[in-house]
Design an enzyme around this catalytic site. Structure first.
Site, mmCIF file in Angstrom:
data_model
loop_
_atom_site.group_PDB
_atom_site.id
_atom_site.type_symbol
_atom_site.label_atom_id
_atom_site.label_comp_id
_atom_site.label_asym_id
_atom_site.label_seq_id
_atom_site.Cartn_x
_atom_site.Cartn_y
_atom_site.Cartn_z
ATOM 1 N N HIS A 1 -5.803 -15.600 1.668
ATOM 2 C CA HIS A 1 -6.298 -14.217 1.878
ATOM 3 C C HIS A 1 -7.359 -14.031 2.925
ATOM 4 C CE1 HIS A 1 -7.804 -10.371 1.331
ATOM 5 N NE2 HIS A 1 -9.024 -10.525 0.746
ATOM 6 N N ASN B 1 -9.755 -7.652 6.602
ATOM 7 C CA ASN B 1 -9.371 -7.810 5.315
ATOM 8 C C ASN B 1 -8.476 -6.570 4.928
ATOM 9 O OD1 ASN B 1 -9.013 -7.849 2.644
ATOM 10 N ND2 ASN B 1 -11.342 -8.248 2.037
ATOM 11 N N CYS C 1 -6.622 -7.683 -3.738
ATOM 12 C CA CYS C 1 -6.225 -8.472 -2.607
ATOM 13 C C CYS C 1 -5.200 -9.542 -3.209
ATOM 14 C CB CYS C 1 -7.552 -8.993 -2.022
ATOM 15 S SG CYS C 1 -8.936 -8.131 -1.395
#
Length: 328
Positions: free
Chosen positions: A253, A283, A113
């Site tokens: 994020h 996500n 990520c």
């Protein structure tokens, strides 16, 4: 020294919307359970014929168009992903092929990520050193292919998408002002796919045990994230010789609303100045920060001269933040 920043930005998300109510029909969960614990309401899943390089290519086209940059001026492609099309071929090379470019270097980065932020720091260094002039940086994922739709703790969290940036020389006084990247390496199944790599190749047994899908220790990831998200952002600000009050907006994020809320409180930075779109996309790993920034630009929420921070964390465990004065 030259000033290095983003000259063009674009993003792409698949058309297929999967809502919490859709997931209620697949796994034992509920819309209320997902929303109250994560803030996610829906996510996008790629079509069966779409792979990571396809999403990346579409985001790249938008970045080139928005930056008014000729594709032939790109001299390097860096693609951040943990879900490449193939194990032994970089997805960046496939994007190069789709763009019709030849003889330019291409490589993938896997920092999960944090990949888009890691890639921006690499691109910044290479342009600053005058090795390359215009670098196409992409964060792209098709996480829908690696999530276990029988695991209600993980399948509700992830989605697919891509964000792309053209990194090159920008006007004096603009661009990347500072960054910080780091990692706390672990091998305790906090966040990874147990099988399919060289340590444990897939076989009949691993597939039967569903070890070819992503597993996550949510509590440990949460503890890590609430610690490093504010820490690394403040470090990047210090390197940029700015403080948190100098920022117009933070692009975190997009993993969990509670993590972002915790970072807001720890940093003393208003939650409304964190750009949040995880409710729509979930996500998307290496794509999430780029998708968020691309969407905010599309809405006119970021203007030339704004100070912004891109910050994230991911499997590895990795973390990073980039602070920049927006250049266009």
């Amino acid at each position: 020294m030259i000033n290095v920043g983003i000259k063009g930005m674009g993003y792409y998300v698949p058309e297929n919307i999967v809502t919490n109510f859709d997931l209620e029909k697949i796994v034992e969960t509920s819309d209320e359970w997902i929303r109250t614990r994560t803030g996610i309401e829906e996510r996008r899943f790629a079509d069966k014929d779409e792979a990571t390089s396809d999403l990346a290519y579409k985001a790249a086209l938008k970045a080139l168009e928005n930056g008014k940059i000729n594709k032939n001026d790109i001299d390097l492609i860096i693609l951040a992903t943990c879900t490449p099309d193939y194990m032994a071929q970089g997805a960046a090379c496939l994007v190069q092929h789709k763009l019709g470019l030849t003889n330019i270097p291409c490589f993938d980065i896997n920092a999960a990520c944090s990949g888009f932020i890691y890639s921006l720091s690499v691109a910044h260094s290479m342009v600053s050193a005058k090795i390359f002039k215009n670098i196409l940086v992409i964060g792209a994922e098709t996480l829908s292919r690696i999530i276990d739709m029988q695991d209600r703790n993980t399948c509700v969290l992830f989605g697919d998408g891509a964000g792309a940036a053209i990194v090159g020389e920008v006007e004096e006084g603009y661009g990347i002002l500072g960054f910080s990247i780091g990692a706390e390496g672990e091998d305790d199944m906090i966040l990874k796919i147990p099988a399919g790599g060289t340590k444990k190749p897939n076989n009949e047994e691993t597939i039967k045990n569903r070890e070819n899908f992503l597993v996550m220790n949510g509590k440990e990831v949460f503890k890590f994230a609430v610690k490093v998200l504010p820490k690394v952002t403040l470090e990047a600000l210090e390197n940029a010789k700015l403080n948190v009050n100098d920022l117009n907006m933070i692009f975190p994020h997009q993993a969990n609303l509670r993590i972002i809320d915790s970072a807001s409180k720890r940093m003393g930075f208003p939650l409304e100045k964190f750009y949040i779109n995880l409710n729509k996309y979930g996500n998307t790993s290496a794509a999430s920060v780029g998708v968020a920034l691309g969407e905010a630009l599309e809405k006119g929420l970021v203007k030339k001269g704004d100070n912004i921070a891109l910050t994230g964390f991911g499997a590895g465990l990795t973390y990073g933040s980039v602070v920049m004065k927006w250049a266009y």
